[in-house]
Design a protein around this motif. Structure first.
Motif, PDB file in Angstrom:
ATOM      1  N   ASN A 115       8.487  25.213   0.425  1.00 47.75           N
ATOM      2  CA  ASN A 115       8.383  25.550   1.852  1.00 47.75           C
ATOM      3  C   ASN A 115       7.569  26.836   2.072  1.00 47.75           C
ATOM      4  N   VAL A 116       6.395  26.844   1.472  1.00 50.88           N
ATOM      5  CA  VAL A 116       5.524  28.027   1.592  1.00 50.88           C
ATOM      6  C   VAL A 116       4.839  27.998   2.977  1.00 50.88           C
ATOM      7  N   ILE A 117       4.913  29.125   3.677  1.00 53.69           N
ATOM      8  CA  ILE A 117       4.306  29.246   5.030  1.00 53.69           C
ATOM      9  C   ILE A 117       3.371  30.458   5.037  1.00 53.69           C
ATOM     10  N   VAL A 118       2.122  30.189   5.421  1.00 49.52           N
ATOM     11  CA  VAL A 118       1.148  31.278   5.561  1.00 49.52           C
ATOM     12  C   VAL A 118       0.842  31.423   7.065  1.00 49.52           C
ATOM     13  N   SER A 119       1.034  32.640   7.579  1.00 49.26           N
ATOM     14  CA  SER A 119       0.844  32.900   9.027  1.00 49.26           C
ATOM     15  C   SER A 119      -0.247  33.962   9.206  1.00 49.26           C
ATOM     16  N   GLU A 120      -1.290  33.607  10.006  1.00 47.60           N
ATOM     17  CA  GLU A 120      -2.383  34.538  10.310  1.00 47.60           C
ATOM     18  C   GLU A 120      -2.298  34.883  11.800  1.00 47.60           C
ATOM     19  N   LEU A 121      -2.125  36.158  12.074  1.00 47.75           N
ATOM     20  CA  LEU A 121      -2.064  36.624  13.474  1.00 47.75           C
ATOM     21  C   LEU A 121      -3.304  37.506  13.739  1.00 47.75           C
ATOM     22  N   LEU A 122      -4.202  37.012  14.671  1.00 47.97           N
ATOM     23  CA  LEU A 122      -5.433  37.763  14.950  1.00 47.97           C
ATOM     24  C   LEU A 122      -5.171  38.786  16.054  1.00 47.97           C
ATOM     25  N   PRO A 123      -5.819  39.908  15.957  1.00 51.80           N
ATOM     26  CA  PRO A 123      -5.710  40.896  17.042  1.00 51.80           C
ATOM     27  C   PRO A 123      -6.531  40.425  18.259  1.00 51.80           C
ATOM     28  N   PRO A 124      -6.408  41.089  19.404  1.00 60.25           N
ATOM     29  CA  PRO A 124      -7.159  40.654  20.607  1.00 60.25           C
ATOM     30  C   PRO A 124      -8.669  40.730  20.416  1.00 60.25           C
ATOM     31  N   GLU A 125      -9.169  41.563  19.531  1.00 62.98           N
ATOM     32  CA  GLU A 125     -10.601  41.745  19.358  1.00 62.98           C
ATOM     33  C   GLU A 125     -11.233  40.541  18.637  1.00 62.98           C
ATOM     34  N   LEU A 126     -10.376  39.678  18.030  1.00 63.01           N
ATOM     35  CA  LEU A 126     -10.898  38.544  17.264  1.00 63.01           C
ATOM     36  C   LEU A 126     -10.364  37.248  17.855  1.00 63.01           C
ATOM     37  N   GLU A 127     -11.190  36.198  17.611  1.00 63.66           N
ATOM     38  CA  GLU A 127     -10.717  34.883  18.016  1.00 63.66           C
ATOM     39  C   GLU A 127     -11.113  33.873  16.924  1.00 63.66           C
ATOM     40  N   PHE A 128     -10.220  32.892  16.696  1.00 62.37           N
ATOM     41  CA  PHE A 128     -10.457  31.889  15.653  1.00 62.37           C
ATOM     42  C   PHE A 128     -11.645  31.022  16.013  1.00 62.37           C
TER      43      PHE A 128
ATOM     44  N   LYS B 254      -0.758  25.953  15.648  1.00 61.41           N
ATOM     45  CA  LYS B 254      -1.507  27.007  16.328  1.00 61.41           C
ATOM     46  C   LYS B 254      -0.671  27.477  17.492  1.00 61.41           C
ATOM     47  N   GLU B 255      -0.438  28.754  17.537  1.00 61.45           N
ATOM     48  CA  GLU B 255       0.353  29.352  18.629  1.00 61.45           C
ATOM     49  C   GLU B 255      -0.440  30.531  19.176  1.00 61.45           C
ATOM     50  N   GLY B 256      -1.401  30.252  20.072  1.00 62.37           N
ATOM     51  CA  GLY B 256      -2.207  31.324  20.617  1.00 62.37           C
ATOM     52  C   GLY B 256      -3.048  31.955  19.527  1.00 62.37           C
ATOM     53  N   LYS B 257      -2.845  33.224  19.326  1.00 60.58           N
ATOM     54  CA  LYS B 257      -3.589  33.959  18.310  1.00 60.58           C
ATOM     55  C   LYS B 257      -3.036  33.726  16.890  1.00 60.58           C
ATOM     56  N   ARG B 258      -1.937  32.979  16.722  1.00 57.00           N
ATOM     57  CA  ARG B 258      -1.307  32.784  15.385  1.00 57.00           C
ATOM     58  C   ARG B 258      -1.608  31.370  14.898  1.00 57.00           C
ATOM     59  N   TRP B 259      -2.232  31.345  13.729  1.00 53.03           N
ATOM     60  CA  TRP B 259      -2.439  30.066  13.041  1.00 53.03           C
ATOM     61  C   TRP B 259      -1.491  30.015  11.848  1.00 53.03           C
ATOM     62  N   ILE B 260      -0.857  28.827  11.637  1.00 44.78           N
ATOM     63  CA  ILE B 260       0.164  28.690  10.575  1.00 44.78           C
ATOM     64  C   ILE B 260      -0.230  27.521   9.673  1.00 44.78           C
TER      65      ILE B 260
END
Length: 650
Positions: free
Chosen positions: A574-587, A597-603
């Motif tokens: 059950n490995v989970i990798v979570s990337e949360l971008l700051p407002p200055e960046l967008e995926f 995908k949850e807004g700025k958070r990709w999982i």
């Protein structure tokens, strides 16, 4: 006319002059030898009356019967014979006394007959004399007749001519009288049991005519009595040659001493020498044989009264000869206990039978008043039970005498505590929080019943529990009780133990040595330990990012690669990798696409990540336009995972 010579007769009984019955008997016997039977009778009667349980009662009855015969009281002699036959039905004296009575009665009858014939003959002779005298013509006066008769009695009759009367006179025939003298009257010989002794016998004819004499003895058959002529060829004889009056004959009696005679044991017997002319003329002489034999006694010792298994025990046997002769060819057999192991012996045994557990010696001889020492060393067997009494048995036998059994002193076997713990030795990989059970087997190696205290170590005490593995399958079953000690275990009895471990939290690769300690209740110094190694096998997941292209101008695209690696030895689940971008960046893009995908958070989610396994993600992001110069931009990456037991990391 006959002559009857009374001499002593004895059976093989040993007398003691200190005893009253023996003293009285010999007093009466001496009177018989002096031909004073009248005085001997009341003494023999006193022996029988005062000592009804006397060992010489048969002799007293026999000699009382003889004394009655000497005084011509044949009826009383027969009464003594009847009592002898009643009290001693197996005694050889019965036959002897019966023959003497018959012989005496016959002799008295012959004497009475001769006396009657003599009286009849004298009466006839008197009548014949009276008839031959001339008759008187006239009656004489009494004085004259008496005078004439006196004159005729005193004066010899006038001689008659040969032509008118026969010759007168008498003829005397001297009868033969038998008498014998035997020397020595009594003597004693000492000998070694199993060997022969010889008695010299000198027989003299004291009668008035030539005679020969029969030889007999009261020695039992086991003494092998044999008569032979002294200086002869050694041939057995039963009678002497014919001897003239006062002529002597030298004979010897050879006697074999039975091998079972003991030291200083004596046997008294008699030799009978009887005239062949007159069986009533005989003499008894006493012969005594004394055994000069060894007398072995044993002393038995051990160097300790108590011994432990494996210890050496030494036994000593001392044979002491208290006899008056050497103990020849002494043979010793020593049978030792099954729990002993033979080590050595002194002197060197003749042979050792390990299978039969017997040791043999053949000693050449032990001098009188000397001794022989035998020492034997054994080891007490390692598995000998506690409390056992170790006894060795043996026998010794000399050339004479019987086999003598003996026992060595008992040695008590002490209890020795010993134990063994066994279990699997290989490492077992575990995960924190696991509940594992390790089987161990405890064995009582001591030589007696024992109980053992149990204790587990190597992890916090609240994570260790000991159980009794009832079905001995190495697996914990519901209902198996928790324990802190064993029950009482017999020798070589096994006891199965389960050590339960709740694996604590630790680091990957951390080693836990789970130990089981057991201690004897009988002897606290007897301890055994066994252990089982646990190796923590945990996942260690890490993520690294590497820039692939960089355009850090506003509106530019930055590409980077994220690598997820399991550096641990356990499986990551059950490995989970979570990337949360700051407002200055967008995926912009990701490969593979995020799971969520949850807004700025990709999982990104992965089911399992094995040890040393890697997963790579390529991500592109754009810098938002209009950022002032000098703005610092930092993204946030998180990773979550679980181990096999469900523990969450970080």
């Amino acid at each position: 006319m006959f002559s009857l010579l009374l001499l002593p007769l004895f059976t093989p009984v040993v007398f003691s002059a200190e005893k009253d019955d023996s003293a009285l008997f010999f007093q009466a016997h001496d009177l018989m030898e002096k031909r004073q039977a009248e005085k001997a009778i009341p003494i023999f009667e006193a022996v029988l009356e005062k000592y009804p349980e006397s060992k010489i009662r048969d002799l007293a009855l026999f000699w009382l019967g003889r004394a009655y015969l000497e005084t011509k009281q044949t009826d009383k002699s027969r009464e003594a014979l009847s009592q002898l036959e009643k009290d001693f039905p197996e005694s050889p004296l019965r036959t002897k006394l019966r023959r003497m009575i018959v012989s005496k009665e016959a002799a008295l009858a012959r004497a009475e007959k001769r006396e009657a014939e003599k009286r009849e003959r004298e009466a006839k002779e008197a009548a014949a004399k009276a008839a031959s005298r001339p008759k008187a013509a006239a009656k004489k006066t009494p004085p004259a007749a008496a005078k004439e008769a006196l004159s005729e009695e005193k004066m010899p009759a006038p001689p008659r001519s040969a032509s008118t009367r026969p010759a007168e006179g008498f003829l005397l025939v001297i009868p033969q009288v038998a008498e014998v003298k035997v020397e020595p009257a009594a003597d004693e010989k000492r000998g070694y049991p199993g060997e022969d002794v010889e008695f010299p016998v000198v027989i003299t004819n004291r009668g008035n005519g030539e005679d020969s004499f029969t030889l007999d003895s009261t020695f039992p058959i086991e003494f092998r009595p044999t008569f032979y002529a002294e200086g002869g060829a050694g041939e057995t004889i039963q009678t002497t040659p014919t001897l003239q009056p006062d002529q002597s004959f030298r004979a010897r009696l050879r006697v074999h001493l039975p091998s079972n005679m003991t030291d200083n044991q004596n046997k008294v017997f008699e030799i009978k020498v009887a005239s062949r002319f007159d069986r009533n003329s005989f003499q008894w002489v006493r012969k005594t044989v004394v055994a000069s034999a060894p007398l072995l006694l044993g002393e038995y010792r051990s160097d300790k009264e108590r011994a432990r298994p494996g210890e050496e025990v030494r036994y000593t046997i001392v044979l002491i000869n208290n006899g008056s002769s050497e103990a020849r060819d002494v043979r010793v057999r020593y049978a030792y206990h099954p729990s002993l192991v033979f080590l050595s012996a002194s002197p060197q045994p003749e042979r050792v039978e390990s299978a039969g557990r017997a040791i043999y010696w053949n000693l050449s001889g032990i001098n009188s008043k000397g001794n022989e020492k035998i020492e034997v060393a054994f080891k007490v067997g390692d598995e000998t039970a506690a409390g056992q009494q170790v006894l060795n048995r043996g026998t010794y036998l000399a050339s004479v005498g019987g086999e003598v059994p003996f026992l060595s002193p008992p040695v008590s076997v002490m209890q020795v505590a010993s134990l063994r713990l066994e279990g699997a030795k290989e490492e077992q990989r575990v995960v924190s929080g696991d509940q594992v059970f390790f089987p161990f087997t405890l064995t009582n190696l001591g030589n007696g019943p024992d109980q053992f205290a149990l204790k587990a170590a190597g992890a916090p005490s609240d994570r260790l529990t000991l159980y009794f593995d009832k079905n001995q399958d190495g697996l914990f079953q519901s209902g198996e009780p928790a324990i802190t000690e064993t029950p009482l275990l017999g020798t070589r009895e096994n006891f199965p133990v389960l050590v339960g471990v709740k694996v604590p939290v630790g680091r990957d690769g951390e080693r836990l040595d789970i130990r089981l300690d057991a201690q004897s209740r009988h002897d606290g110094k007897a301890i055994a330990t066994a252990s089982r190694a646990l190796l923590l096998s945990l996942p260690m997941v890490a993520i690294q990012s590497q820039l692939l292209s960089r355009d850090n101008l506003p509106g530019g695209v930055i590409s980077y690669q994220a690598t997820v690696t399991n550096n641990g030895s356990g499986l990551a689940r059950n490995v989970i990798v979570s990337e949360l971008l700051p407002p200055e960046l967008e995926f912009v893009h990701a490969d593979p696409e995020p799971t969520e995908k949850e807004g700025k958070r990709w999982i990104w989610k992965m089911n399992d990540l094995g040890p040393q396994q890697k997963r790579t993600f390529a991500v592109s992001v754009r810098i938002r336009k209009g950022l002032p110069a000098g703005t610092t931009v930092q993204k946030q990456t998180e990773i979550f995972y679980q181990d096999l037991h469900g523990n969450r990391y970080p």
